[in-house]
Design an enzyme around this catalytic site. Structure first.
Site, PDB file in Angstrom:
ATOM      1  CD  GLU A   1       8.269  -4.540  -7.120  1.00 57.08           C
ATOM      2  OE1 GLU A   1       7.061  -4.748  -7.139  1.00 57.08           O
ATOM      3  OE2 GLU A   1       8.780  -3.600  -6.497  1.00 57.08           O
TER       4      GLU A   1
ATOM      5  N   GLY B   1       4.107   1.004 -11.628  1.00 57.96           N
ATOM      6  CA  GLY B   1       3.174   2.135 -11.758  1.00 57.96           C
ATOM      7  C   GLY B   1       3.052   2.685 -13.162  1.00 57.96           C
TER       8      GLY B   1
ATOM      9  CD1 TRP C   1      -2.447  -1.601  -0.087  1.00 57.14           C
ATOM     10  CD2 TRP C   1      -3.069  -1.256   2.041  1.00 57.14           C
ATOM     11  NE1 TRP C   1      -3.577  -2.344   0.144  1.00 57.14           N
ATOM     12  CE2 TRP C   1      -3.985  -2.150   1.437  1.00 57.14           C
ATOM     13  CE3 TRP C   1      -3.262  -0.901   3.377  1.00 57.14           C
ATOM     14  CZ2 TRP C   1      -5.064  -2.684   2.127  1.00 57.14           C
ATOM     15  CZ3 TRP C   1      -4.345  -1.430   4.067  1.00 57.14           C
ATOM     16  CH2 TRP C   1      -5.233  -2.310   3.443  1.00 57.14           C
TER      17      TRP C   1
ATOM     18  N   GLY D   1       1.086  -3.140  -6.264  1.00 56.39           N
ATOM     19  CA  GLY D   1       0.998  -1.781  -5.744  1.00 56.39           C
ATOM     20  C   GLY D   1      -0.399  -1.224  -5.924  1.00 56.39           C
TER      21      GLY D   1
ATOM     22  CB  SER E   1       1.989  -2.457 -14.327  1.00 52.61           C
ATOM     23  OG  SER E   1       2.565  -1.177 -14.221  1.00 52.61           O
TER      24      SER E   1
ATOM     25  CG  HIS F   1       9.569  -0.659  -3.343  1.00 54.01           C
ATOM     26  ND1 HIS F   1       9.511   0.448  -4.157  1.00 54.01           N
ATOM     27  CD2 HIS F   1       8.532  -1.461  -3.708  1.00 54.01           C
ATOM     28  CE1 HIS F   1       8.478   0.324  -4.981  1.00 54.01           C
ATOM     29  NE2 HIS F   1       7.865  -0.825  -4.729  1.00 54.01           N
TER      30      HIS F   1
HETATM   31  C1  PEP Z   1       5.308  -1.763  -6.435  1.00 54.86           C
HETATM   32  O1  PEP Z   1       5.452  -0.581  -6.149  1.00 54.86           O
HETATM   33  O2  PEP Z   1       5.907  -2.646  -5.825  1.00 54.86           O
HETATM   34  C2  PEP Z   1       4.399  -2.098  -7.526  1.00 54.86           C
HETATM   35  C3  PEP Z   1       4.482  -3.273  -8.054  1.00 54.86           C
HETATM   36  O3  PEP Z   1       3.518  -1.093  -7.926  1.00 54.86           O
HETATM   37  P1  PEP Z   1       2.429  -1.185  -9.096  1.00 54.86           P
HETATM   38  O4  PEP Z   1       1.711  -2.513  -8.950  1.00 54.86           O
HETATM   39  O5  PEP Z   1       1.538  -0.028  -8.861  1.00 54.86           O
HETATM   40  O6  PEP Z   1       3.175  -1.128 -10.376  1.00 54.86           O
END
Ligand code: PEP
Length: 247
Positions: A169, A175, A10, A233, A212, A96
């Protein structure tokens, strides 16, 4: 069926009252979901304790989004892994890309956090990933190798019985609504798994994906054999979207 883990990150998006409302309003639906799908919610520090209390006697686990690289002591404004354990967290995200970018966290600092998580028996969710530039320059594997090295050194010296999660990631996928191709993700996550198991045999290391993930792409991403979970996210902020991804 794969042992798949769904982690809701979150970030700082839900302030205290909203975070608590979300959990109170969706508690029974969330609990039902978590009976058959391993689900972890990661709210901000101040929301951890009341949310953990609220979710007692359910299968939903709670995780933190960060921890200090230091043991308890004179570090103003920081939160130790020991505190997170005492408060009832089961997991903790470290490394992160937003923390690497805005807080200038180094690979070595993240490795120190890993060590403290393991010592306090918290399951780490370790984020790694390359920038868009590195991706375009085909430097993904060297960047990931650099990020992995100090982490694997810690894992080589500390034994840990529960699964350890590496969240791949790609920074350019977070995002942005842009998802790497399944072939690319399959190649990178398989390679990551091999790097970890050859350098730290015997540890239960799982590779998950973040960037995403949404209800429309979840099924296709889930079909990638080497992916054992999602770090979610923005889609995790909405219960209906989270539910669609999980189920
Ligand atoms: C994240 O920030 O770890 C992430 C995966 O964000 P999002 O799903 O919004 O891309």
């Amino acid at each position: 069926m794969k042992d798949f883990l769904y982690i809701a990150n979150w970030k700082m998006a839900k302030p205290f009252t909203q975070a608590l409302h979300f959990v109170k309003n969706n508690k029974f639906k969330l609990a039902k979901l978590a009976q058959s799908h391993k689900t972890v919610i990661c709210p901000s520090f101040v929301s951890l304790y009341p949310i953990i209390q609220e979710l007692q006697n359910t299968s939903i686990k709670v995780g933190a989004q960060n921890c200090s690289a230091f043991a308890p002591g004179a570090y103003t404004g920081q939160v130790s892994a020991k505190s997170l354990k005492e408060v009832g967290c089961s997991y903790c995200i470290i490394g992160h890309s937003e923390r690497r970018q805005y807080n200038h966290e180094t690979n070595e600092e993240i490795a120190q956090k890993l060590e403290l998580l393991l010592k306090n028996e918290l399951q780490p969710i370790i984020c790694i990933g390359e920038s868009e530039q590195a991706f375009k320059n085909k430097k993904t594997k060297p960047i990931l190798t650099e990020q992995l090295q100090p982490l694997l050194q810690i894992l080589q010296k500390i034994s840990f019985k529960k699964p350890i999660y590496f969240a791949y990631e790609p920074v350019w996928a977070i995002g942005s609504g842009i998802i790497p191709s399944n072939d690319y993700l399959s190649e990178i996550t398989r390679w990551l798994g091999q790097q970890c198991t050859t350098q730290v045999p015997g540890l239960d290391i799982r590779i998950i994906y973040g960037g995403s993930v949404n209800p429309n792409n979840a099924a296709s991403l889930k079909a990638i054999e080497s992916i054992n979970g999602f770090l979610i996210g923005s889609a995790s902020l909405d219960f209906q979207k989270l539910k669609k991804i999980v189920s």
